[in-house]
Design an enzyme around this catalytic site. Sequence first.
Site, PDB file in Angstrom:
ATOM      1  CB  CYS A  41      13.624  56.196  -8.308  1.00  0.00           C
ATOM      2  SG  CYS A  41      15.114  56.289  -7.321  1.00  0.00           S
ATOM      3  CB  CYS A  85      15.756  53.300  -8.330  1.00  0.00           C
ATOM      4  SG  CYS A  85      15.085  54.001  -6.818  1.00  0.00           S
TER       5      CYS A  85
END
Length: 105
Positions: free
Chosen positions: A30, A33
């Site tokens: 991600c 993230c």
Amino acid sequence: MAIVNATDNTFSQEVEQGGTVLVDFWAPWCGPCKMIAPVLEQIDGEVGSKLKIVKVNVDDNPDSAGRFGVMSIPTLIVFKDGQPVDKVIGFQPKEALMATVGKHL
């Protein structure tokens, strides 16, 4: 305090010990993230004595993510005394995240 990695098995003991805990639901693939990780490190450096930060990899720990309705990542949930009290979805700049967390410290 160092940032802690939790699993489905350790999630409850990491979050329910009382105090304020920020849980980062994330995954290694991600992009946002990865962007928020250094922000969490900075926050830990500044308020780590009052705030525990816990990371949960949703790929490896789907039960914890499912239990709190995590549909997109990063999702950050603030827990106070073991109960979820605030939720932020997506990348947040440090100031916005501190404002959210600060309400519960």
